[in-house]
Scaffold this active site. Structure first.
Site, PDB file in Angstrom:
ATOM      1  N   ASP A  81      -5.387   7.757  -2.408  1.00  0.00           N
ATOM      2  CA  ASP A  81      -5.587   6.242  -2.566  1.00  0.00           C
ATOM      3  C   ASP A  81      -6.186   5.719  -3.754  1.00  0.00           C
ATOM      4  OD1 ASP A  81      -3.986   5.143  -0.898  1.00  0.00           O
ATOM      5  OD2 ASP A  81      -5.533   4.851   0.812  1.00  0.00           O
TER       6      ASP A  81
HETATM    7  C1  GLC Z   1      -7.644   7.500   3.649  1.00  0.00           C
HETATM    8  C2  GLC Z   1      -6.450   6.806   3.926  1.00  0.00           C
HETATM    9  C3  GLC Z   1      -5.214   7.801   3.518  1.00  0.00           C
HETATM   10  C4  GLC Z   1      -5.624   8.313   2.197  1.00  0.00           C
HETATM   11  C5  GLC Z   1      -6.843   9.125   2.213  1.00  0.00           C
HETATM   12  C6  GLC Z   1      -7.038   9.674   0.750  1.00  0.00           C
HETATM   13  O1  GLC Z   1      -7.912   8.333   4.610  1.00  0.00           O
HETATM   14  O2  GLC Z   1      -6.270   6.408   5.202  1.00  0.00           O
HETATM   15  O3  GLC Z   1      -4.235   6.833   3.822  1.00  0.00           O
HETATM   16  O4  GLC Z   1      -4.374   9.313   2.098  1.00  0.00           O
HETATM   17  O5  GLC Z   1      -7.935   8.036   2.317  1.00  0.00           O
HETATM   18  O6  GLC Z   1      -7.216   8.630  -0.267  1.00  0.00           O
HETATM   19  C1  GLC Z   2      -8.555   5.049   1.362  1.00  0.00           C
HETATM   20  C2  GLC Z   2      -9.779   5.811   0.649  1.00  0.00           C
HETATM   21  C3  GLC Z   2     -10.759   4.857   0.183  1.00  0.00           C
HETATM   22  C4  GLC Z   2     -10.335   3.771  -0.680  1.00  0.00           C
HETATM   23  C5  GLC Z   2      -9.243   3.132   0.013  1.00  0.00           C
HETATM   24  C6  GLC Z   2      -8.703   2.010  -0.647  1.00  0.00           C
HETATM   25  O1  GLC Z   2      -8.909   4.452   2.554  1.00  0.00           O
HETATM   26  O2  GLC Z   2     -10.392   6.750   1.463  1.00  0.00           O
HETATM   27  O3  GLC Z   2     -11.907   5.637  -0.395  1.00  0.00           O
HETATM   28  O4  GLC Z   2     -11.201   2.858  -0.799  1.00  0.00           O
HETATM   29  O5  GLC Z   2      -8.154   4.018   0.405  1.00  0.00           O
HETATM   30  O6  GLC Z   2      -7.588   1.197   0.050  1.00  0.00           O
END
Ligand code: GLC
Ligand code: GLC
Length: 810
Positions: A484
């Site tokens: 993300d």
């Molecule tokens: C969080 C989000 C997931 C994403 C991951 C890596 O666990 O829930 O959707 O793939 O972060 O950014």
């Molecule tokens: C995922 C990631 C986090 C980020 C978020 C953004 O959950 O783990 O680090 O801030 O996505 O929506």
């Protein structure tokens, strides 16, 4: 250092001190009514939606942490104590919290009195039931007062924290005998209320927090009414409504008394809202309470919960020489998969329950971990998720569980999303054989007039990737892919802007090698689905596209010793030796090898060896190295985290299993297991003082080598790690993988793992599988089914057959 121990026979984790590094929580509830409960009785309750239908209040970001819960106070002379230690924190003579599967138990003792509390949510009712037993272990009679306490939330947990000018004037209750009814906003647009009741005559109540606690400088740690030994009979009107009951009791030496408390949620049909003017209709509340009046009723409901879980956990049972593997596979990992299914990423001690809804990719991945437990609900979930897809195959990144509608503030453009739908659907069909789901008519953007079959949705998922490629013929990344925080089209310079939704969702240049790997893996799974429907031309088309993608990944996605992570908006490499920071990333190594890319030409092994050399640490594999030490405008949120945390070189537990699975693809069982072990809670338990989070469930992230707190976990419970580690250990390491033709058995274990047995329920059959490993890491030499030697390692599925006895020699 440990703060408790596993009681495997009872499927409990026993916490032996209230002073754990963080609150260690459990979840109660299986369908609609849920509670979070910590080892010191903190937590809260909601019906279906943690934001919109919150029953009890929790205080966010509070100090001390974990304030507010469901508390019992015991007043014994001048001493006031709680069986779960909080909130008074009187030193207890004995303390124990047992978190079980869908229930928690607390044991506290002080001055010869013991209190035992068992709390659970019945399988098919909208309430939480707690039974408390007080016992006098001394030699003289004890006169005690028992108080219960909960604080109501005014339903919308978000508004509840912000809108005081209104909320301090809306609170309303009714009190009838031992039942307190919380009916705020019932007079207007709500047709539901909550109750707190006990199965005995009470000696007092309070429904106003101020009356219970006393003047505003007092708190639930020293409530005035409890100290006075008498609740005040307050009737809340505005301010902060609570439910507190008082029971006075005398216990002879050796005597014990038990009480059953119920916290419930009641909905009335609109035409049956009222009993009389302004008086709520209580019929459904009385019906509910009549089910939990006696100990027999309590235990019957409790045993039903146990039976429900016995059945679920009978679907995959391993017996090996490794107790830690056994307990994770048979109990905790599957339990966590169910909790992530129920909660998605909404309510934990790290997800506030007032934030995001269901994630498209998160929910699809969660499916992989629980599809064998409750296939019917997996089916329903797939349809819900697919209904938020757009006609071009892209998808809303999130949707609200209550409305099931896509979340427009975030929109779409996370270009890995479409492929996860194929992953989840394929897992469901391999598990159940139910291809009818592919023929189901499913809307786009919830608009039934645009519905097509689910198979057509999957086709559009695949085509979305095919139609969105960049200069290297690799998939465009959009706002981000699985990571993300890899926001290659965002370029955000203003604090507070969302890294994901700022900027265009469709950058024409930035590409993801990771999505390329996903495409190769799930493109093949898609081709198999097409074949199942008899569409060989479509299967061939998909396989051709997979080939084209494989070539692109091998050509421009290969950096010499590992797979490149991405190309940014300037077409510069991300995750390459030519970068100063972030030279190598974990995700493409895991996924590309899992997909089989480079398996036959040496690249796969080289990539995995690079992971070991560059990314491994004592506590797991880091997501990238070297960490970004400054903010890179062109990379986005990833470089916003301090080095070692989260996506910036933290150990993101979610993708450790990808590499472990990749190692099994290459047959290296020792290494696959080493990776499994490093993040496995039953192993991290040993150093809980460093790891911090619950030793019975996975957390999302562990501080990487660059972090000040290397090895420290955060964000426990609601993480895709649960599903992926279960897939890894159950399907790849232990090697029981569901295929369309039947169960495949192909373990990849450490050479010293020893023989093991698995009972796997698959479709209508129970498979009793005995594996002799002969110190081999991988490779089935002989497989017999009911004594008959079988070609290859797939046990052919026979419709209706009930028992399969399988012997495997490696
Ligand atoms: C969080 C989000 C997931 C994403 C991951 C890596 O666990 O829930 O959707 O793939 O972060 O950014
Ligand atoms: C995922 C990631 C986090 C980020 C978020 C953004 O959950 O783990 O680090 O801030 O996505 O929506």
């Amino acid at each position: 250092m440990k703060f408790g121990y596993f009681d495997d026979a009872n499927r409990e984790y026993v916490i032996t001190t209230p002073r754990t590094p963080l609150p260690w929580i459990n979840y109660l509830g299986s369908n609609s009514f849920f509670s979070l409960i910590s080892n010191t009785c903190g937590g809260y309750t909601f019906y279906k939606d943690a934001k919109l239908l919150r029953l009890t209040r929790y205080r966010y970001n509070d100090c001390p942490v974990d304030m507010n819960g469901k508390y019992f106070y015991i007043k014994d002379g001048d001493t006031v104590w709680n069986p779960g230690w909080q909130p008074v924190k009187t030193e207890l003579d004995e303390y124990e919290c047992r978190h079980g599967i869908g229930y928690s138990r607390f044991h506290g003792a002080k001055n010869n009195v013991t209190a035992d509390v068992t709390t659970f949510v019945p399988t098919d009712d909208n309430c939480e039931v707690s039974r408390i037993t007080l016992k006098n272990n001394g030699s003289s009679a004890k006169t005690l007062q028992l108080f219960s306490y909960i604080e109501w939330c005014l339903w919308n947990a978000d508004d509840d924290m912000k809108n005081y000018q209104r909320n301090l004037s809306t609170g309303e209750v009714e009190i009838v005998d031992s039942t307190i009814f919380h009916k705020t906003e019932y007079r207007e647009r709500r047709n539901h209320y909550a109750i707190s009741s006990v199965n005995t005559k009470t000696d007092g109540f309070d429904t106003s927090r101020d009356a219970f606690v006393g003047a505003y400088w007092k708190s639930t740690a020293n409530p005035e009414a409890v100290e006075n030994g008498q609740l005040t009979g307050s009737v809340a009107s505005g301010w902060c409504p609570i439910a507190a009951h008082q029971i006075n009791l005398t216990l002879a030496p050796g005597e014990e008394k038990s009480y059953i408390f119920v916290l419930g949620y009641i909905e009335n049909p609109l035409e049956e809202k009222w009993e009389s003017h302004g008086v709520i209709n209580k019929k459904r509340a009385w019906d509910m309470l009549s089910k939990y009046k006696t100990d027999d009723q309590f235990f019957a409901a409790f045993n039903e919960l146990k039976a429900y879980w016995d059945e679920l956990l009978s679907k995959y049972i391993v017996k090996s020489g490794n107790d830690r593997v056994n307990r994770m596979v048979n109990i905790w990992n599957q339990y966590q998969c169910m909790v992530t299914f129920n909660m998605s990423r909404s309510a934990s001690y790290f997800e506030t329950g007032i934030g995001r809804g269901m994630g498209f990719r998160d929910s699809c991945q969660d499916l992989l971990g629980f599809v064998h437990l409750i296939p019917d609900r997996a089916r329903e979930r797939i349809i819900d998720i697919a209904s938020t897809q757009f006609e071009d195959g892209s998808a809303y990144h999130q949707y609200q569980p209550l409305t099931k509608k896509g979340n427009a503030d975030i929109g779409s453009g996370f270009n890995d999303d479409p492929l996860w739908l194929i992953a989840g659907t394929s897992a469901y069909i391999r598990e159940t054989g139910d291809t009818s789901i592919l023929e189901e008519m499913v809307p786009y953007d919830n608009d039934m007039s645009k519905a097509t079959t689910l198979m057509e949705h999957l086709k559009r998922s695949l085509d979305y990737i095919i139609n969105h490629k960049g200069p290297h013929k690799l998939p465009l990344i959009g706002r981000a892919d699985w990571n993300d925080c890899l926001n290659l089209n965002c370029f955000s310079e203003v604090p507070g802007e969302s890294f994901q939704t700022f900027g265009p969702s469709e950058g024409p240049v930035a590409e993801s090698v990771f999505i390329g790997g996903m495409f190769v893996k799930y493109g093949e799974e898609y081709a198999q689905l097409a074949e199942l429907l008899g569409d060989n031309a479509e299967a061939a088309r998909a396989r051709k596209e997979v080939e084209i993608m494989t070539e692109a990944v091998e050509k421009d996605g290969w950096d010499g010793k590992w797979f490149v992570r991405a190309y940014d908006a300037y077409s510069h490499k991300v995750g390459s030796d030519e970068c100063d920071e972030g030279k190598i990333f974990i995700e493409p190594q895991g996924f590309c090898v899992m997909a089989g890319i480079g398996k036959d030409n040496g690249k796969a092994i080289v990539a995995l060896d690079s992971v070991k050399e560059k990314l491994d640490s004592e506590y797991g594999i880091m997501i990238l190295q070297p960490a970004y030490t400054e903010y890179h405008l062109e990379l986005g949120e990833i470089s916003s985290y301090p080095p070692g945390y989260k996506e910036n070189a933290g150990i993101f537990c979610h993708n450790n299993p990808w590499v472990s699975i990749a190692e099994t693809v290459m047959g290296r069982g020792d290494r696959a297991f080493e990776i499994y072990r490093k993040t496995c809670p039953a192993y991290t338990e040993e150093f809980s003082e460093i790891h911090y989070t619950e030793p019975y469930v996975y957390c999302q992230m562990v501080g990487g080598r660059d972090a000040k707190f290397h090895g420290q976990g955060k964000n426990s419970w609601l993480t895709g790690t649960a599903a992926w580690t279960f897939v890894n250990i159950s399907q790849y390491i232990l090697g029981i993988y569901p295929t369309h033709k039947g169960l495949s058995v192909d373990p990849c274990v450490p050479s010293d793992f020893g023989d093991f047995e698995i009972v796997r329920k698959f479709r209508e059959g129970t498979y009793n599988i005995k594996v002799k490993t002969n110190h081999s890491q991988k490779g089935v030499k002989k497989l017999t089914v009911d004594g008959k030697v079988c070609d290859g390692n797939i046990i052919p599925y026979e419709k209706g057959k009930k028992i399969y006895n399988i012997e495997v020699e490696m």
